[in-house]
Motif scaffolding. Structure first.
Motif, PDB file in Angstrom:
ATOM      1  N   LEU A 271       1.087  -1.200   0.440  1.00 55.19           N
ATOM      2  CA  LEU A 271      -0.116  -0.096   0.089  1.00 55.19           C
ATOM      3  C   LEU A 271       1.124   1.196  -0.265  1.00 55.19           C
ATOM      4  N   LEU A 272       1.789   1.131   0.846  1.00 52.56           N
ATOM      5  CA  LEU A 272       2.983   2.438   0.948  1.00 52.56           C
ATOM      6  C   LEU A 272       3.014   2.467  -0.524  1.00 52.56           C
ATOM      7  N   LEU A 273       3.792   2.039  -0.739  1.00 57.62           N
ATOM      8  CA  LEU A 273       4.630   1.862  -2.516  1.00 57.62           C
ATOM      9  C   LEU A 273       3.678   2.698  -3.352  1.00 57.62           C
ATOM     10  N   LEU A 274       2.735   1.629  -2.959  1.00 54.06           N
ATOM     11  CA  LEU A 274       1.696   2.599  -4.222  1.00 54.06           C
ATOM     12  C   LEU A 274       1.102   3.904  -4.514  1.00 54.06           C
ATOM     13  N   ALA A 275       1.348   4.015  -2.979  1.00 55.19           N
ATOM     14  CA  ALA A 275       0.474   5.193  -2.796  1.00 55.19           C
ATOM     15  C   ALA A 275       1.752   6.241  -2.798  1.00 55.19           C
ATOM     16  N   ALA A 283       6.520  -2.243  -8.208  1.00 56.85           N
ATOM     17  CA  ALA A 283       6.318  -2.648  -6.307  1.00 56.85           C
ATOM     18  C   ALA A 283       6.307  -4.190  -6.383  1.00 56.85           C
ATOM     19  N   GLY A 284       6.030  -4.629  -7.219  1.00 55.17           N
ATOM     20  CA  GLY A 284       6.259  -6.194  -7.414  1.00 55.17           C
ATOM     21  C   GLY A 284       7.813  -6.502  -7.510  1.00 55.17           C
ATOM     22  N   LYS A 285       8.405  -5.947  -7.912  1.00 54.12           N
ATOM     23  CA  LYS A 285       9.952  -6.187  -7.897  1.00 54.12           C
ATOM     24  C   LYS A 285      10.515  -5.424  -6.436  1.00 54.12           C
ATOM     25  N   ARG A 286      10.430  -4.205  -6.106  1.00 55.65           N
ATOM     26  CA  ARG A 286      10.838  -3.638  -4.510  1.00 55.65           C
ATOM     27  C   ARG A 286      10.217  -5.258  -3.236  1.00 55.65           C
ATOM     28  N   LEU A 287       9.072  -5.405  -3.840  1.00 55.87           N
ATOM     29  CA  LEU A 287       8.291  -6.697  -2.783  1.00 55.87           C
ATOM     30  C   LEU A 287       9.049  -8.114  -3.078  1.00 55.87           C
ATOM     31  N   ASN A 288       9.874  -8.204  -4.911  1.00 53.49           N
ATOM     32  CA  ASN A 288      10.082  -9.545  -4.700  1.00 53.49           C
ATOM     33  C   ASN A 288       9.371 -10.289  -5.633  1.00 53.49           C
ATOM     34  N   ILE A 289       7.987 -10.039  -5.481  1.00 51.35           N
ATOM     35  CA  ILE A 289       6.531 -10.466  -5.640  1.00 51.35           C
ATOM     36  C   ILE A 289       5.765 -10.418  -6.935  1.00 51.35           C
ATOM     37  N   SER A 290       5.522 -11.262  -7.878  1.00 53.68           N
ATOM     38  CA  SER A 290       5.057 -11.459  -8.946  1.00 53.68           C
ATOM     39  C   SER A 290       3.974 -10.094  -9.545  1.00 53.68           C
ATOM     40  N   LEU A 291       3.715  -9.937 -10.283  1.00 56.63           N
ATOM     41  CA  LEU A 291       2.666  -8.702 -10.864  1.00 56.63           C
ATOM     42  C   LEU A 291       1.451  -9.421 -10.719  1.00 56.63           C
ATOM     43  N   SER A 309     -12.487   1.090  -7.548  1.00 58.66           N
ATOM     44  CA  SER A 309     -11.404   1.751  -7.694  1.00 58.66           C
ATOM     45  C   SER A 309     -10.125   1.823  -7.381  1.00 58.66           C
ATOM     46  N   ARG A 310      -9.226   1.523  -7.553  1.00 53.81           N
ATOM     47  CA  ARG A 310      -7.888   1.652  -7.106  1.00 53.81           C
ATOM     48  C   ARG A 310      -7.736   3.412  -6.152  1.00 53.81           C
ATOM     49  N   PHE A 311      -8.231   4.674  -6.819  1.00 54.96           N
ATOM     50  CA  PHE A 311      -8.162   5.277  -6.029  1.00 54.96           C
ATOM     51  C   PHE A 311      -9.481   6.065  -4.855  1.00 54.96           C
ATOM     52  N   GLU A 312     -10.571   5.085  -5.219  1.00 60.71           N
ATOM     53  CA  GLU A 312     -11.515   5.134  -4.142  1.00 60.71           C
ATOM     54  C   GLU A 312     -10.416   4.132  -2.566  1.00 60.71           C
ATOM     55  N   ALA A 313      -9.745   3.041  -3.249  1.00 58.52           N
ATOM     56  CA  ALA A 313      -9.085   2.274  -2.548  1.00 58.52           C
ATOM     57  C   ALA A 313      -8.217   3.360  -1.446  1.00 58.52           C
ATOM     58  N   GLY A 314      -7.313   4.125  -2.138  1.00 59.11           N
ATOM     59  CA  GLY A 314      -6.646   5.009  -1.737  1.00 59.11           C
ATOM     60  C   GLY A 314      -7.527   5.531  -0.400  1.00 59.11           C
ATOM     61  N   LEU A 315      -7.990   6.361  -1.158  1.00 64.33           N
ATOM     62  CA  LEU A 315      -8.895   7.572  -0.054  1.00 64.33           C
ATOM     63  C   LEU A 315      -8.711   6.535   1.099  1.00 64.33           C
ATOM     64  N   ARG A 316      -9.775   5.503   0.886  1.00 69.46           N
ATOM     65  CA  ARG A 316     -10.891   4.550   2.434  1.00 69.46           C
ATOM     66  C   ARG A 316      -9.408   4.328   3.145  1.00 69.46           C
ATOM     67  N   ALA A 317      -8.189   3.579   2.773  1.00 69.09           N
ATOM     68  CA  ALA A 317      -6.863   3.413   3.122  1.00 69.09           C
ATOM     69  C   ALA A 317      -6.831   4.661   4.121  1.00 69.09           C
ATOM     70  N   GLY A 318      -7.089   5.742   3.760  1.00 62.78           N
ATOM     71  CA  GLY A 318      -6.256   6.873   4.467  1.00 62.78           C
ATOM     72  C   GLY A 318      -7.278   7.683   5.410  1.00 62.78           C
ATOM     73  N   GLU A 319      -8.417   7.234   5.104  1.00 62.32           N
ATOM     74  CA  GLU A 319      -9.022   7.048   6.311  1.00 62.32           C
ATOM     75  C   GLU A 319      -9.283   6.297   6.952  1.00 62.32           C
ATOM     76  N   ARG A 320      -8.825   5.136   7.377  1.00 64.87           N
ATOM     77  CA  ARG A 320      -8.846   4.361   7.868  1.00 64.87           C
ATOM     78  C   ARG A 320      -7.221   4.268   8.956  1.00 64.87           C
ATOM     79  N   GLY A 321      -6.612   5.065   8.241  1.00 66.44           N
ATOM     80  CA  GLY A 321      -5.105   4.580   9.138  1.00 66.44           C
ATOM     81  C   GLY A 321      -4.798   3.683   8.088  1.00 66.44           C
ATOM     82  N   TRP A 322      -4.754   2.974   7.470  1.00 62.98           N
ATOM     83  CA  TRP A 322      -3.593   2.478   7.229  1.00 62.98           C
ATOM     84  C   TRP A 322      -2.514   2.797   6.499  1.00 62.98           C
ATOM     85  N   LEU A 323      -2.539   3.908   5.728  1.00 57.54           N
ATOM     86  CA  LEU A 323      -1.625   4.102   5.096  1.00 57.54           C
ATOM     87  C   LEU A 323      -0.378   5.386   6.358  1.00 57.54           C
TER      88      LEU A 323
END
Length: 323
Positions: A271-275, A283-291, A309-323
């Motif tokens: 989440l942090l990398l995508l944010a 992000a997958g390369k940084r975490l050494n995981i596949s696409l 959507s990814r945008f909505e996920a980012g907003l909700r993750a921020g609202e919940r303190g995930w980022l």
């Protein structure tokens, strides 16, 4: 949770017998009064004991449901803070290491020397296995790919461990199910070493006696060789990075822990990398995981967030303190 046996014993007693004084507690636990007073101070510091409203000047025990949950949240917050410090250190160390990668082949300076090719590195590691006196610490991003290299590492580890050298190794979470890496981890622990994992690592590093460090000439191609660093400042920085990383790592065979909102370390890191604006591929390369794994994890996170959507996920993750 940060409670030693005496402190835990005092806490348990006060949960049921709030009227007990220092001497009765010491007698029941079979410890000295000084130890009880130290335990009471510790419990106050941890907010597991608070001033009584009903009886001013006395202490009351906070219920485990409230007190231990708060303590767990503090530890999780501290872990997240240290993980962020590790990430910042990783970026600084990566920049520093590039300054040493331009040493000419065979050149030796007070700061280090260059070893070109796998054979040169293996030969020097055999020497180090016979001379290292106290500790060998390694950060290894990615899975192990060479059967021959693993066998050589196991031999070196056994040689060093037999002389009392403490061996600690950190891999990435993504290699927990890799057969060759798992085999090496098992052999290392059988020899008395310790293995842990973290979501991300900056580059491959080997530290010997906190005095010598080996880093790859090219982090993207470890077969190109390594740079041996002797400079006190450079090695001290790498040792600090290792200790930071080790403190936030999880034992190799343990279940991946989840934080207070139910995220694994890998999910939070993704989440942090995508944010930060990284693509799924980066992000997958940084975490050494596949696409495919990146998209599967994100799909699961979006479902848990109730986002379409990814945008909505980012907003909700921020609202919940995930980022």
């Amino acid at each position: 949770m940060g409670l030693d046996s005496v402190t835990e014993g005092v806490y348990r007693l006060l949960l049921t017998r709030a009227d007990l004084g220092v001497l009765p507690i010491a007698q029941r636990l079979g410890v000295g009064e000084g130890e009880v007073r130290d335990a009471l101070d510790r419990l106050v510091d941890l907010a597991l004991l608070r001033q009584s409203v009903q009886n001013p000047g006395t202490l009351r025990a906070v219920s485990p449901e409230a007190g231990l949950q708060l303590l767990l949240q503090r530890q999780q917050s501290d872990l997240l803070r240290r993980q962020q410090e590790v990430l910042e250190s990783q970026h600084a160390i990566s920049r520093m290491v590039t300054e040493f990668a331009d040493l000419r082949q065979g050149e030796s300076t007070p700061l280090g020397e260059r070893l070109v090719g796998v054979d040169a590195v293996v030969a020097r590691l055999e020497e180090f296995a016979a001379t290292t006196a106290s500790s060998a610490c390694a950060l290894i991003p990615g899975a192990l790919r060479s059967e021959v290299g693993v066998e050589a590492s196991i031999r070196n580890d056994r040689t060093a461990s037999a002389r009392g050298v403490v061996i600690r190794t950190v891999f990435m979470d993504s290699v927990r199910n890799d057969a060759l890496t798992h085999r090496y981890a098992r052999a290392l622990t059988d020899a008395g070493g310790e293995v842990r994992t973290v979501p991300t690592l900056p580059l491959r590093i080997l530290l010997l006696d906190a005095k010598v460090a080996l880093v790859p000439i090219d982090p993207a191609d470890t077969s190109a060789g390594a740079v041996v660093l002797h400079g006190r400042g450079a090695v001290a920085a790498l040792v600090a990075l290792f200790e930071q990383t080790w403190d936030t790592a999880c034992p190799f065979g343990a279940d991946r822990p989840r934080d207070e909102v139910g995220l694994t370390r890998q999910e939070r890191e993704l989440l942090l990398l995508l944010a930060q604006g990284m693509t799924d591929e980066a992000a997958g390369k940084r975490l050494n995981i596949s696409l495919r794994t990146v998209r599967r994890v994100m799909s699961d996170l979006m479902e848990r967030l109730g986002a379409r959507s990814r945008f909505e996920a980012g907003l909700r993750a921020g609202e919940r303190g995930w980022l």
